[in-house]
Design a protein around this motif. Structure first.
Motif, PDB file in Angstrom:
ATOM      1  N   SER A  26       0.552  -1.493   0.005  1.00 51.95           N
ATOM      2  CA  SER A  26       0.337  -0.129  -0.005  1.00 51.95           C
ATOM      3  C   SER A  26       1.168   1.266   0.016  1.00 51.95           C
ATOM      4  O   SER A  26       1.491   1.240   0.455  1.00 51.95           O
ATOM      5  CB  SER A  26      -0.778  -0.025   1.179  1.00 51.95           C
ATOM      6  N   PRO A  27       0.300   2.429  -0.514  1.00 56.85           N
ATOM      7  CA  PRO A  27       1.279   3.303  -0.918  1.00 56.85           C
ATOM      8  C   PRO A  27       1.513   4.424   0.851  1.00 56.85           C
ATOM      9  O   PRO A  27       0.612   3.956   1.233  1.00 56.85           O
ATOM     10  CB  PRO A  27       0.524   4.627  -1.658  1.00 56.85           C
ATOM     11  N   ASP A  28       2.915   4.724   0.598  1.00 53.64           N
ATOM     12  CA  ASP A  28       3.480   5.381   1.548  1.00 53.64           C
ATOM     13  C   ASP A  28       3.404   4.358   3.245  1.00 53.64           C
ATOM     14  O   ASP A  28       4.379   4.673   3.473  1.00 53.64           O
ATOM     15  CB  ASP A  28       2.311   6.663   1.931  1.00 53.64           C
ATOM     16  N   ILE A  29       3.330   3.588   3.462  1.00 50.50           N
ATOM     17  CA  ILE A  29       3.224   2.613   4.364  1.00 50.50           C
ATOM     18  C   ILE A  29       4.086   1.647   4.278  1.00 50.50           C
ATOM     19  O   ILE A  29       4.379   0.216   5.334  1.00 50.50           O
ATOM     20  CB  ILE A  29       1.899   2.097   4.839  1.00 50.50           C
ATOM     21  N   ASP A  30       4.459   0.773   3.076  1.00 49.97           N
ATOM     22  CA  ASP A  30       4.934  -0.506   2.791  1.00 49.97           C
ATOM     23  C   ASP A  30       5.867  -0.564   2.138  1.00 49.97           C
ATOM     24  O   ASP A  30       6.174   0.663   0.933  1.00 49.97           O
ATOM     25  CB  ASP A  30       3.104  -1.373   1.915  1.00 49.97           C
ATOM     26  N   GLY A  31       6.694  -1.367   0.980  1.00 52.43           N
ATOM     27  CA  GLY A  31       7.214  -1.339   0.301  1.00 52.43           C
ATOM     28  C   GLY A  31       7.167  -1.215  -0.967  1.00 52.43           C
ATOM     29  O   GLY A  31       6.336  -0.624  -1.465  1.00 52.43           O
ATOM     30  N   THR A  32       8.095  -0.551  -1.712  1.00 56.60           N
ATOM     31  CA  THR A  32       8.499  -0.398  -3.365  1.00 56.60           C
ATOM     32  C   THR A  32       9.376  -1.788  -4.129  1.00 56.60           C
ATOM     33  O   THR A  32       9.876  -2.243  -3.548  1.00 56.60           O
ATOM     34  CB  THR A  32       9.080   0.678  -3.462  1.00 56.60           C
ATOM     35  N   VAL A  33       8.501  -1.599  -5.187  1.00 57.14           N
ATOM     36  CA  VAL A  33       9.496  -2.771  -6.040  1.00 57.14           C
ATOM     37  C   VAL A  33      10.438  -2.084  -7.248  1.00 57.14           C
ATOM     38  O   VAL A  33       9.774  -1.057  -8.079  1.00 57.14           O
ATOM     39  CB  VAL A  33       8.210  -3.401  -6.878  1.00 57.14           C
ATOM     40  N   TYR A  34      11.721  -2.072  -7.031  1.00 52.55           N
ATOM     41  CA  TYR A  34      12.523  -1.177  -7.794  1.00 52.55           C
ATOM     42  C   TYR A  34      13.077  -2.585  -9.263  1.00 52.55           C
ATOM     43  O   TYR A  34      13.384  -3.418  -8.927  1.00 52.55           O
ATOM     44  CB  TYR A  34      13.974  -1.139  -7.476  1.00 52.55           C
ATOM     45  N   PHE A  35      12.851  -2.207 -10.128  1.00 57.71           N
ATOM     46  CA  PHE A  35      12.930  -2.754 -11.731  1.00 57.71           C
ATOM     47  C   PHE A  35      13.276  -2.053 -13.181  1.00 57.71           C
ATOM     48  O   PHE A  35      13.286  -0.738 -12.677  1.00 57.71           O
ATOM     49  CB  PHE A  35      11.607  -3.458 -12.280  1.00 57.71           C
ATOM     50  N   ASP A  36      13.823  -3.105 -13.576  1.00 56.99           N
ATOM     51  CA  ASP A  36      14.575  -2.899 -15.054  1.00 56.99           C
ATOM     52  C   ASP A  36      13.193  -2.745 -16.039  1.00 56.99           C
ATOM     53  O   ASP A  36      12.480  -3.333 -15.910  1.00 56.99           O
ATOM     54  CB  ASP A  36      15.788  -3.654 -15.313  1.00 56.99           C
ATOM     55  N   GLY A  37      12.638  -1.691 -16.695  1.00 57.63           N
ATOM     56  CA  GLY A  37      11.850  -1.898 -17.603  1.00 57.63           C
ATOM     57  C   GLY A  37      11.459  -0.552 -18.365  1.00 57.63           C
ATOM     58  O   GLY A  37      12.298   0.502 -17.968  1.00 57.63           O
ATOM     59  N   ASP A  38      10.417  -0.699 -19.264  1.00 60.01           N
ATOM     60  CA  ASP A  38      10.002   0.706 -19.787  1.00 60.01           C
ATOM     61  C   ASP A  38       8.250   1.178 -19.058  1.00 60.01           C
ATOM     62  O   ASP A  38       8.213   2.044 -20.885  1.00 60.01           O
ATOM     63  CB  ASP A  38      10.453   0.126 -21.559  1.00 60.01           C
ATOM     64  N   CYS A  39       7.927   0.436 -19.072  1.00 60.62           N
ATOM     65  CA  CYS A  39       6.467   0.700 -18.408  1.00 60.62           C
ATOM     66  C   CYS A  39       6.160   2.397 -18.191  1.00 60.62           C
ATOM     67  O   CYS A  39       7.177   2.463 -17.361  1.00 60.62           O
ATOM     68  CB  CYS A  39       5.743  -0.131 -17.613  1.00 60.62           C
ATOM     69  N   LEU A  40       4.675   2.752 -18.483  1.00 59.14           N
ATOM     70  CA  LEU A  40       4.902   4.521 -18.176  1.00 59.14           C
ATOM     71  C   LEU A  40       4.504   3.892 -17.058  1.00 59.14           C
ATOM     72  O   LEU A  40       3.597   3.542 -16.119  1.00 59.14           O
ATOM     73  CB  LEU A  40       4.279   4.976 -19.110  1.00 59.14           C
ATOM     74  N   PRO A  41       4.801   5.612 -15.899  1.00 52.48           N
ATOM     75  CA  PRO A  41       3.601   5.700 -14.576  1.00 52.48           C
ATOM     76  C   PRO A  41       1.930   5.614 -15.180  1.00 52.48           C
ATOM     77  O   PRO A  41       1.913   6.271 -15.433  1.00 52.48           O
ATOM     78  CB  PRO A  41       4.486   6.785 -14.012  1.00 52.48           C
ATOM     79  N   GLY A  42       1.205   4.837 -14.277  1.00 50.60           N
ATOM     80  CA  GLY A  42      -0.158   4.395 -13.899  1.00 50.60           C
ATOM     81  C   GLY A  42       0.444   3.408 -14.943  1.00 50.60           C
ATOM     82  O   GLY A  42      -1.498   3.371 -14.705  1.00 50.60           O
ATOM     83  N   ASP A  43       1.065   2.532 -15.525  1.00 56.17           N
ATOM     84  CA  ASP A  43       0.666   0.991 -16.138  1.00 56.17           C
ATOM     85  C   ASP A  43       0.891   0.346 -15.116  1.00 56.17           C
ATOM     86  O   ASP A  43       1.764   0.370 -14.089  1.00 56.17           O
ATOM     87  CB  ASP A  43       1.780   1.352 -17.458  1.00 56.17           C
ATOM     88  N   PHE A  44       0.649  -1.326 -15.580  1.00 59.03           N
ATOM     89  CA  PHE A  44       1.073  -2.261 -15.237  1.00 59.03           C
ATOM     90  C   PHE A  44       2.331  -2.618 -15.609  1.00 59.03           C
ATOM     91  O   PHE A  44       2.232  -2.624 -16.522  1.00 59.03           O
ATOM     92  CB  PHE A  44      -0.717  -3.096 -14.717  1.00 59.03           C
ATOM     93  N   ALA A  45       3.175  -3.486 -14.928  1.00 55.94           N
ATOM     94  CA  ALA A  45       4.057  -4.255 -15.545  1.00 55.94           C
ATOM     95  C   ALA A  45       3.694  -5.496 -14.372  1.00 55.94           C
ATOM     96  O   ALA A  45       3.899  -6.059 -13.745  1.00 55.94           O
ATOM     97  CB  ALA A  45       5.063  -3.524 -15.436  1.00 55.94           C
TER      98      ALA A  45
END
Length: 444
Positions: A402-421
């Motif tokens: 969940s935003p601001d309270i949990d983790g972040t996934v860092y990844f190599d890719g080319d998707c745009l913010p707001g899209d799913f990968a």
């Protein structure tokens, strides 16, 4: 005439952020220019939290910082809104003369009149009733990309012994289902792929309208919205989670298998002192039932250490429970005595240092549990909502975050913010997952 500028600082919880976004929308519609930085603005609005000592201190620090900008001639007017002003209006007015107007939680909808009043050097304080039906306004979205909060109710009736929210925010008032769904459609039309359903207690949604919980029905109706991919649920109180709701969560593909269920403690005596409904056996049985019914479920909870009466035995029972239950996400707070609440006058007080030390012990224990959970994700492919970039990496959140309270996934890719990968997890870095994009078309 040059357009007058207004900045807004939003403090506290997601529910408060929704109020901030509503005020921004009203001001924008009234012709004011919304600016991100108070430095140089004609006015700043500080939307405060007043729930616990740390939140009150943060609010006061922000007010004093804005007062310094004002004294230096770099800021015009200061307007303070929200829970701190609702709870401490006389103290704020008396001790902070730099503040030009105060607005309580029942008067967010009057913000345009308040701003006009302070610019005209007229008295502008507003304190409407905190038990009125929830007002319906548009939003100036500040979250995203691709996600937003959806507040479905205001106030609280639970009367936990340590909590002042019912006094500040008033009794529980659900928004009509049709209004909630209309806002959800607007959010999706604005590009939101994930909606986070929020209230102080979403499991009681509808009980004040028709005498029964309507949360399962709301989830079914939200799932019908084309373009909405994820429905995330915050906060579900354990005693109201019944079999019908569990079936809906398990069977609805758009409801992410992540549940935020605040339990606060597991010891029966402490739960009674907290005026929580149910006991430790009920919580244990519920979590086991949820695990059986919902494969891959990620649980989040919040805990309080140091409530009066919590001795070493009660605290150790809480630690043992966490070791057994393996809850994936935990937030913990040292008990903060709040004036006017029953817990503030309870005997057998725990000193603040001990409460804080116990909270630190919980987080150390939880850190080990989270490390093991993260390591077990290596090799899996997770659906990730892309939220932006950080250096060479894309950043995003999986269903477990969940935003601001949990983790972040860092990844190599080319998707745009707001899209799913689709991201194959390849490692763990400083407690966060890392991976590489292996697919992603923006669909669910």
């Amino acid at each position: 005439m040059e357009q007058q500028t207004v900045a807004l600082i939003s403090l506290g919880c997601a529910k408060n952020l929704v109020n901030s976004e509503q005020m921004l929308c009203l001001l924008s519609d009234a012709g004011y220019a919304i600016v991100p930085d108070p430095d140089g603005a004609d006015a700043v609005i500080i939307n405060t939290c007043g729930f616990i000592d740390a939140a009150k201190s943060e609010a006061i620090d922000n007010i004093l910082e804005m007062a310094q900008l004002k004294a230096a001639g770099r800021l015009g007017k200061i307007i303070v809104t929200g829970c701190l002003t609702e709870r401490y209006r006389e103290q704020v007015r008396r001790e902070m003369p730099e503040v030009d107007a105060l607005v309580g939680v029942g008067s967010f909808g009057e913000i345009v009149d308040v701003v006009r009043g302070v610019f005209a050097e007229e008295p502008a304080d507003r304190f409407g009733p905190n038990d009125a039906p929830v007002e319906e306004f548009g939003r100036f979205l500040t979250t995203g990309p691709g996600w937003a909060y959806l507040r479905i109710a205001e106030g609280c009736d639970n009367r936990c012994a340590y909590c002042a929210i019912p006094d500040i925010r008033g009794p529980y008032r659900s928004r009509p289902l049709e209004n909630v769904l209309a806002e959800a459609r607007d959010l999706v039309a604005a590009g939101c792929r994930e909606i986070i359903v929020i209230a102080q207690d979403i499991t009681r949604y509808g009980t004040d309208l028709c005498g029964r919980s309507m949360l399962a029905e709301l989830c079914r109706e939200l799932a019908k919205i084309e373009g909405l991919a994820w429905i995330r649920l915050h906060y579900l109180y354990p005693e109201m989670i019944d079999d019908a709701l569990i079936r809906e969560i398990a069977g609805n593909p758009k409801v992410v298998k992540y549940l935020d269920i605040p339990i606060q403690h597991i010891n029966d005596a402490i739960l009674r002192r907290m005026n929580r409904r149910g006991d430790g056996a009920m919580i244990r049985a519920l979590f086991a039932k949820l695990r059986r019914a919902i494969p891959g479920l990620v649980l989040r909870t919040s805990l309080i250490t140091g409530l009066p009466g919590e001795g070493e035995a009660e605290f150790e029972e809480l630690c043992d429970f966490l070791r057994e239950a393996r809850i994936e996400r935990v937030g913990v707070f040292p008990y903060s005595p709040e004036e006017g609440t029953p817990a503030a006058s309870m005997p057998d007080r725990v000193d603040a240092e001990t409460a804080a030390e116990r909270a630190e012990q919980i987080m150390l224990l939880q850190g080990q549990i989270m490390d093991e959970w993260n390591e077990a994700r290596v090799g899996e492919t997770l659906r990730v909502l892309c939220t932006g970039t950080d250096g060479a990496y894309r950043t995003g959140r999986s269903y477990a975050d969940s935003p601001d309270i949990d983790g972040t996934v860092y990844f190599d890719g080319d998707c745009l913010p707001g899209d799913f990968a689709d991201v194959r997890i390849t490692g763990v870095m400083d407690g966060e997952l890392t991976g590489e994009q292996v697919g992603g078309d923006g669909e669910t």
